[in-house]
Design an enzyme around this catalytic site. Structure first.
Site, mmCIF file in Angstrom:
data_model
loop_
_atom_site.group_PDB
_atom_site.id
_atom_site.type_symbol
_atom_site.label_atom_id
_atom_site.label_comp_id
_atom_site.label_asym_id
_atom_site.label_seq_id
_atom_site.Cartn_x
_atom_site.Cartn_y
_atom_site.Cartn_z
ATOM 1 C CE LYS A 162 9.198 -3.797 16.355
ATOM 2 N NZ LYS A 162 9.763 -4.098 15.053
ATOM 3 C CD GLU A 185 5.700 0.092 10.246
ATOM 4 O OE1 GLU A 185 5.582 0.495 11.413
ATOM 5 O OE2 GLU A 185 6.595 -0.716 9.902
ATOM 6 N N PRO A 232 0.800 -1.233 0.000
ATOM 7 C CG PRO A 232 -0.093 -1.080 2.141
ATOM 8 C CD PRO A 232 0.603 -2.021 1.223
#
Length: 447
Positions: free
Chosen positions: A262, A245, A227
């Protein structure tokens, strides 16, 4: 601010084809931006920081630049106006695009050895292509907008051959397994001694290459479906992002959002095995503990410039599935104080907590001691600000950097007292093995 707008009536519609044909333009940059793609070029001004030297360049005519005698600071360079905007989805609408390396970001807080390649680039862009309503549109508010449009159209209608990227030898880890395990155990000793709770330990994969990194971009983007994919070229430096991210999104009404990753488990072709892997991550107390450490760190980072009481954890331990891995993702939102320059907020929060550890400054010192080479752009951020202060910046993981003839890719993960050395070593490969395997198909035959 009124823009000249024109539909790009031409055959190639993929971002990759357009980038290939605009390859010679200064400051060429692409952001996938979660499905609202933009290609920008020919910034009116740009700043570049390389080998501890800040330089500013100004466009004097089409694709020609001169260096200013004195460069201004980033904060002076990035001027925002908080006027109401009709840009409801916050996509790029004219403003600043660039990247900040991990090296530059960490060097704000600790002494580090920086990579010789550019440490940051930031351009002010007023001419760009934007994909909307199944077509590319040209936007520009420059005086020569129609001339620029015609020049872009001429280039787009002339197919060009870029030199294809090829590897002299396979891209391989700089560390042996025993060297990684040694660094892992040193991290554990620091944790036991109370220096830190978590360290993001990463290792570098390198290759000597020929040709253009952009020539292989489409294959890597199709493989990863990221993305926050992107690309930036400046002189002999290329940066290719396949990042899943988000670091910080700056939304309307000064709202800011961060989504730290994470926790990782591999994907599998078999649906049942894939579900088992996903469930294992979802129920992992170790990964939840690791995730919440970073959530706490980022809440603290955001609170420095946020309105009192506005910092909220809106999502915790969500599982998101990408092409190669499942990730555990949380979300934090806040409201930026009215007097704060968004660039100031971004710089103070970099590098992101998810790729350093906690506490952050001690974590960065240990990373600098143990990793043995500068990260460069890896774990930095690529993104944009509109002139109204809205924008979006990623974390540069799953990213490839090429400087001159050296290609570099990194992978790693968060180490806590509960981490298993073998599992952490394997996680490095889970994250990038598909990209690594694809890269290595472009090795030239041995002579």
């Amino acid at each position: 601010m009124s823009y000249f707008q024109q539909k790009l009536n031409t055959q190639p519609t993929s971002a990759f084809e357009l980038l290939s044909r605009l390859y010679d333009l200064t400051g060429l940059v692409y952001l996938h931006d979660q499905g609202t793609p933009v290609i920008a070029f020919l910034p009116q001004d740009f700043l570049i920081f390389q080998q501890a030297k800040l330089q500013q360049f100004q466009q004097i005519q089409f694709n020609q630049y001169r260096r200013n005698n004195e460069a201004i600071s980033l904060i002076e360079f990035s001027k925002f106006h908080h006027a109401p905007t009709s840009n409801r989805n916050n996509s790029f609408n004219g403003g600043y695009i660039g990247f900040f390396s991990y090296d530059y970001s960490a060097d704000q807080f600790i002494e580090i050895d920086a990579h010789p390649q550019p440490s940051f680039f930031l351009g002010q862009y007023s001419s760009f292509l934007k994909f909307q309503e199944d077509a590319w549109y040209f936007y520009s508010n420059e005086d020569q907008a129609e001339y620029i449009y015609q020049e872009i159209l001429n280039r787009v209608n002339e197919p060009k051959q870029m030199p294809a990227l090829s590897l002299d030898k396979q891209c391989r880890p700089r560390w042996s397994k025993s060297e990684y395990l040694n660094a892992f155990h040193q991290v554990q000793e620091y944790i036991k001694a109370g220096d830190c709770y978590q360290i993001n330990l990463t290792q570098e994969f390198t290759a000597h290459v020929q040709g253009s990194l952009l020539s292989r971009a489409n294959d890597l983007w199709e493989l990863t479906q990221a993305p926050y994919a992107g690309y930036l070229k400046i002189n002999d430096f290329e940066l290719l992002s396949c990042s899943p991210e988000l670091f910080i999104e700056f939304k309307n009404n000064r709202e800011i959002k961060t989504r730290p990753i994470k926790g990782t488990m591999p994907r599998f072709d078999d649906p049942q095995q894939d579900q088992i892997s996903k469930d294992k991550l979802s129920q992992s107390e170790k990964d939840q503990a690791e995730n919440v450490m970073i959530v706490d760190l980022l809440r603290n980072d955001l609170s420095v410039y946020a309105e009192t009481g506005s910092v909220e954890t809106t999502k915790l331990f969500e599982i998101e599935s990408f092409n190669q891995v499942h990730h555990m993702v949380s979300e934090i939102t806040a409201t930026l104080k009215a007097e704060i320059n968004p660039m100031q907020m971004l710089l103070s929060a970099l590098p992101g907590g998810s790729i350093t550890g906690a506490p952050k400054i001690r974590a960065m010192q240990i990373i600098e001691e143990l990793e043995g080479a500068p990260r460069g752009a890896y774990c930095g951020s690529l993104g944009y600000f509109n002139f109204d202060g809205t924008g979006s910046w990623n974390i540069l993981i799953r990213s490839i950097q090429k400087y001159q003839n050296q290609l570099s890719m990194w992978a790693g993960g968060g180490i806590t007292i509960a981490s298993d050395a073998e599992a952490e070593y394997q996680e490095c490969f889970d994250k990038i093995s598909a990209m690594l395997d694809l890269l290595n198909t472009w090795q030239t035959s041995e002579r």
